[in-house]
Scaffold this active site. Structure first.
Site, PDB file in Angstrom:
ATOM      1  N   LYS A   1      31.047  34.854  38.955  1.00 56.77           N
ATOM      2  CA  LYS A   1      30.777  36.142  38.301  1.00 56.77           C
ATOM      3  C   LYS A   1      29.296  36.263  37.928  1.00 56.77           C
ATOM      4  CE  LYS A   1      35.372  37.301  36.615  1.00 56.77           C
ATOM      5  NZ  LYS A   1      36.253  37.517  35.463  1.00 56.77           N
TER       6      LYS A   1
ATOM      7  N   LYS B   1      40.719  36.457  46.769  1.00 53.03           N
ATOM      8  CA  LYS B   1      41.826  36.667  45.827  1.00 53.03           C
ATOM      9  C   LYS B   1      42.020  38.162  45.526  1.00 53.03           C
ATOM     10  CE  LYS B   1      40.981  36.073  41.446  1.00 53.03           C
ATOM     11  NZ  LYS B   1      40.704  35.625  40.068  1.00 53.03           N
TER      12      LYS B   1
ATOM     13  N   LYS C   1      41.599  42.423  39.897  1.00 48.57           N
ATOM     14  CA  LYS C   1      41.483  43.692  39.171  1.00 48.57           C
ATOM     15  C   LYS C   1      40.048  44.191  39.208  1.00 48.57           C
ATOM     16  CE  LYS C   1      44.761  43.196  35.327  1.00 48.57           C
ATOM     17  NZ  LYS C   1      44.391  42.047  34.480  1.00 48.57           N
TER      18      LYS C   1
END
Ligand code: AMP
Ligand code: TRP
Length: 322
Positions: A109, A190, A193
């Site tokens: 991230k 993956k 969201k």
């Protein structure tokens, strides 16, 4: 046996969340289970305040619609119980910078943005606080949370060694199939969201036509050989895992029942629609009843606060806070 798990209100619930986490929560819930909408965690990435508020309510309603029963388990919102942030600080003074910078999810991230927030680094410590506050035995989560869970265990053990036996050391529990659901268009990534992939993500509240279209267009391979093999046939393996997650079978057993990709996809879409359609229906009813949802969250927070407070006071006292 105490069970705790959490989920971020950072976007709509998808079948990765459902199969990796929420379906097991609903199946195993008891009066000793706590499930938490972790809104503090959602602040680690940019999110509009009004959106966060709405998504928190949306997620509460979706979790109940998916089978969590607030008259059995405790369902609450993380920021309503201030001990989470308080214990997180105590645990930040137990965790090391080195172990946090080694977290895979942090590295991924942080790489994607300039000037990332310190919260992105300390996020797993807050997650450890969530878990340890409730003397949790088991944490049902998807495969992507394994490393964070290991850290929670390490912090519990280090704290106990240093300050006395305060925390239960938790273990993670993964579902037998579909612990890591991949994007239908990019089966090496993956399902998530935070990354928008319109055709690659099936949402729990998707209408049947959308589910059909997404399954039909899912990427597979050209050799047409029906076999469960993540290394060489990730697209097909993902569909088989999803099938197994919904039906309760094993992915290789599903592969043995089909010979053509088209047939597998047709039945898979039907299986998903049959399970998700009633959830969408219940969701719409619940979402229309605002005050009821608030009442559930308030009751949940009260129960959680009571349990968390006891642990927090012991941890604080053990560290020398008076
Ligand atoms: P999050 O959306 O990151 O808050 O995740 C909530 C729960 O869903 C956690 O237990 C995750 O491990 C699980 N989860 C999220 N994405 C996936 C996925 N693609 N496959 C399986 N489980 C997932
Ligand atoms: N970090 C988890 C995720 O992104 C969510 C989470 C926060 C959690 N606190 C938790 C999961 C405690 C289990 C237990 O999926």
């Amino acid at each position: 046996m105490r069970v705790f798990s959490g989920i971020q209100p950072s976007g709509d619930l998808h079948i990765g969340n459902y199969l990796g986490a929420v379906k097991q929560w609903a199946a195993t819930q008891s009066t000793d289970s706590l499930y938490c909408v972790v809104d503090l965690h959602a602040l680690t990435l940019q999110i509009d305040p009004a959106t966060l508020r709405t998504q928190t309510d949306d997620l509460l309603a979706a979790l109940i619609a998916a089978g969590l029963d607030p008259s059995r388990c405790t369902l609450f919102v993380q920021s309503h119980v201030s001990y989470h942030a308080q214990l997180s600080w105590l645990l930040e003074c137990v965790a090391t910078y080195g172990e946090l910078t080694r977290m895979t999810q942090f590295k991924e991230k942080a790489e994607r943005q300039e000037g990332y927030r310190v919260g992105l680094l300390t996020y797993p410590v807050l997650m450890a606080a969530d878990i340890l506050l409730y003397q949790t035995d088991q944490v049902p989560v998807g495969d992507d949370q394994r490393q964070h869970l290991e850290l929670a265990r390490d912090l519990a053990e280090r704290f106990n060694n240093r300050y006395g036996a305060i925390f239960t050391v938790p273990v993670g529990v993964q579902p037998p199939a579909a612990a890591r659901v991949m994007d239908l268009q990019e089966p090496t990534r993956k399902m998530s969201k935070s990354v928008s992939s319109p055709l690659g993500t099936i949402y729990v509240l998707d209408p049947p036509e959308a589910i059909e279209r997404k399954v039909k267009k899912a990427v597979t391979d050209t050799d047409g050989e029906m076999r469960f093999d993540w290394d060489h046939k990730p697209g097909l393996a993902n569909l088989l895992e999803i099938y197994a997650g919904f039906s309760g079978e094993r992915p290789d057993a599903v592969a043995a029942r089909f010979s053509r990709y088209g047939d597998l996809k047709r039945e898979l879409a039907e299986l998903i629609i049959t399970e998700l359609a009633p959830i969408a229906e219940r969701y719409r009813e619940l979402r229309a009843s605002g005050p009821e949802l608030r009442g559930i969250a308030n009751d949940g927070a009260e129960k959680a606060r009571h349990l968390a407070g006891a642990t927090y006071q012991r941890a604080a006292a053990a560290m020398g806070l008076s």
